[in-house]
Design a protein around this motif. Structure first.
Motif, PDB file in Angstrom:
ATOM      1  N   PHE A 112      -2.282  11.365   2.953  1.00 42.26           N
ATOM      2  CA  PHE A 112      -2.693  10.396   2.071  1.00 42.26           C
ATOM      3  C   PHE A 112      -1.950   9.129   2.448  1.00 42.26           C
ATOM      4  O   PHE A 112      -2.642   7.992   2.575  1.00 42.26           O
ATOM      5  N   LEU A 158      -9.196   8.008  -3.012  1.00 40.22           N
ATOM      6  CA  LEU A 158      -8.762   8.516  -2.102  1.00 40.22           C
ATOM      7  C   LEU A 158      -7.606   9.671  -1.961  1.00 40.22           C
ATOM      8  O   LEU A 158      -7.842  10.678  -1.471  1.00 40.22           O
ATOM      9  N   LEU A 159      -6.648   9.523  -2.830  1.00 41.04           N
ATOM     10  CA  LEU A 159      -5.969  10.436  -2.985  1.00 41.04           C
ATOM     11  C   LEU A 159      -6.472  11.629  -3.992  1.00 41.04           C
ATOM     12  O   LEU A 159      -6.132  12.968  -3.688  1.00 41.04           O
ATOM     13  N   GLY A 216       1.441   3.636  -2.963  1.00 47.10           N
ATOM     14  CA  GLY A 216       0.905   5.176  -2.656  1.00 47.10           C
ATOM     15  C   GLY A 216       1.989   6.198  -3.110  1.00 47.10           C
ATOM     16  O   GLY A 216       1.754   7.209  -3.553  1.00 47.10           O
ATOM     17  N   LEU A 250      -6.088  -1.584  -3.288  1.00 45.97           N
ATOM     18  CA  LEU A 250      -5.040  -0.441  -3.834  1.00 45.97           C
ATOM     19  C   LEU A 250      -6.055   0.218  -4.911  1.00 45.97           C
ATOM     20  O   LEU A 250      -5.521   1.406  -4.978  1.00 45.97           O
ATOM     21  N   LEU A 293      -7.183   3.330  -3.551  1.00 43.82           N
ATOM     22  CA  LEU A 293      -6.352   4.446  -3.141  1.00 43.82           C
ATOM     23  C   LEU A 293      -6.376   5.630  -4.136  1.00 43.82           C
ATOM     24  O   LEU A 293      -6.155   6.848  -3.862  1.00 43.82           O
ATOM     25  N   SER A 347      -5.260   0.123   4.725  1.00 42.70           N
ATOM     26  CA  SER A 347      -4.768  -1.262   4.580  1.00 42.70           C
ATOM     27  C   SER A 347      -4.886  -2.243   5.810  1.00 42.70           C
ATOM     28  O   SER A 347      -5.275  -3.232   5.631  1.00 42.70           O
ATOM     29  N   ALA A 397      -3.798   6.021   3.938  1.00 43.21           N
ATOM     30  CA  ALA A 397      -3.961   4.586   3.350  1.00 43.21           C
ATOM     31  C   ALA A 397      -3.289   3.543   4.103  1.00 43.21           C
ATOM     32  O   ALA A 397      -3.747   2.391   3.820  1.00 43.21           O
ATOM     33  N   THR A 417       0.667  -1.370   0.003  1.00 46.29           N
ATOM     34  CA  THR A 417      -0.020   0.044  -0.058  1.00 46.29           C
ATOM     35  C   THR A 417       1.001   1.325  -0.065  1.00 46.29           C
ATOM     36  O   THR A 417       0.653   2.241  -0.780  1.00 46.29           O
TER      37      THR A 417
END
Length: 295
Positions: free
Chosen positions: A223, A277-278, A204, A271, A274, A231, A227, A200
């Motif tokens: 982030f 999320l970012l 990331g 994954l 992510l 995870s 993250a 992760t």
């Protein structure tokens, strides 16, 4: 005359680069293929599997190096003494025959070549690709960390037991062991989610670099922190499902999620999450006017 000399120098430089690339391929192609085979078929040590993020990280590092080729050519030719030291160490490591040292010789030699041909500026230009190579190089770090994961194992076991109890299952938690349906499930050190956490954070970093968000300290820290929470949460859910499957006698489902492609699919979906999320974190700091602070 000057133009002809420049063309000649360019041709010599190009041939030298091709020769170096050829030598590196001869030296490391068998090692890289061994890594790839082990990561894909899981026929190597558990510690080696912790670095399976190299399947995507190493090609990405090569791609970034290729993108920077014009910038590399424009850099002045400067020899830094540390380059010779790293090349010597890399050569000694490679010839030692010790598996971990042979593995580590790759980032040593690549870094040494950057310093030998372009100095500190060359190392800086390839810093992120080199970081990706280093972080994907199998070492014994997971083996050294494993004895200290007991608190994490206990936390995951307790969380999984609590969740299953909420669904009416009788689960007894004893440190890292869960007892359900007359069966025992152990949250072993390698089930504590360290592999998923390493992957992760690695992915990331790739996302942060690719989107340009790595230059923002607030975005990067936030982030990677969130993250890591995602995870850990995903691993708790996975262990909860494994306990449920094993405790209810659903061995096919247990093996699918634990040993087969189900675990890979589960990790891949985590994954993929992510990316939004970012984007959310980027939008948050953009709205706050805090994007662009130098790292």
């Amino acid at each position: 005359m000057a133009l002809q000399q420049q063309i000649k120098n360019t041709n010599v430089s190009g041939l030298l680069n091709l020769a170096i690339l050829g030598i590196l391929l001869l030296l490391y192609a068998p090692i890289l293929l061994h890594w790839l085979d082990g990561w894909l078929h899981k026929n190597i040590s558990t510690e080696h599997e912790y670095f399976s993020h190299g399947i995507i990280g190493l090609p990405f590092a090569g791609y970034l190096g290729w993108l920077k080729r014009k910038q590399w050519v424009r850099l002045p030719d400067t020899i830094h003494p540390l380059g010779a030291v790293l090349l010597l160490l890399g050569g000694v490591f490679y010839l030692s025959g010790v598996r971990e040292w042979v593995n580590l010789s790759l980032p040593f030699i690549l870094s040494g070549l950057c310093l030998w041909f372009k100095g500190i500026s060359g190392l800086r230009s390839q810093a992120f690709p080199l970081l990706l190579v280093f972080l994907a190089t199998p070492t014994s770090v997971p083996y050294l960390i494993a004895p200290y994961t007991l608190p994490l194992q206990s936390f995951i076991a307790g969380s999984a037991g609590f969740i299953l109890n909420q669904f009416g299952m009788e689960v007894t938690v004893d440190e890292i062991n869960l007892y359900v349906g007359g069966r025992i499930v152990e949250v072993a050190p390698y089930c504590a989610g360290l592999k998923m956490l390493f992957t992760t954070l690695y992915v990331g970093l790739m996302l942060l670099y690719w989107t340009g968000a790595l230059s923002s300290r607030n975005t990067s820290i936030s982030f990677l922190f969130i993250a890591a929470i995602v995870s850990t949460t995903a691993n708790i859910i996975r262990n909860t499902l494994l306990t449920f499957f094993h405790g209810t006698g659903q061995e096919a489902a247990f093996k699918w999620l634990h040993d087969s492609w189900g675990g890979d699919l589960y990790s891949a979906l985590m994954l993929v999450s992510l990316v939004p999320l970012l984007n959310w974190i980027n939008n948050y700091f953009s709205a706050s006017g805090e994007v662009g602070d130098d790292a």
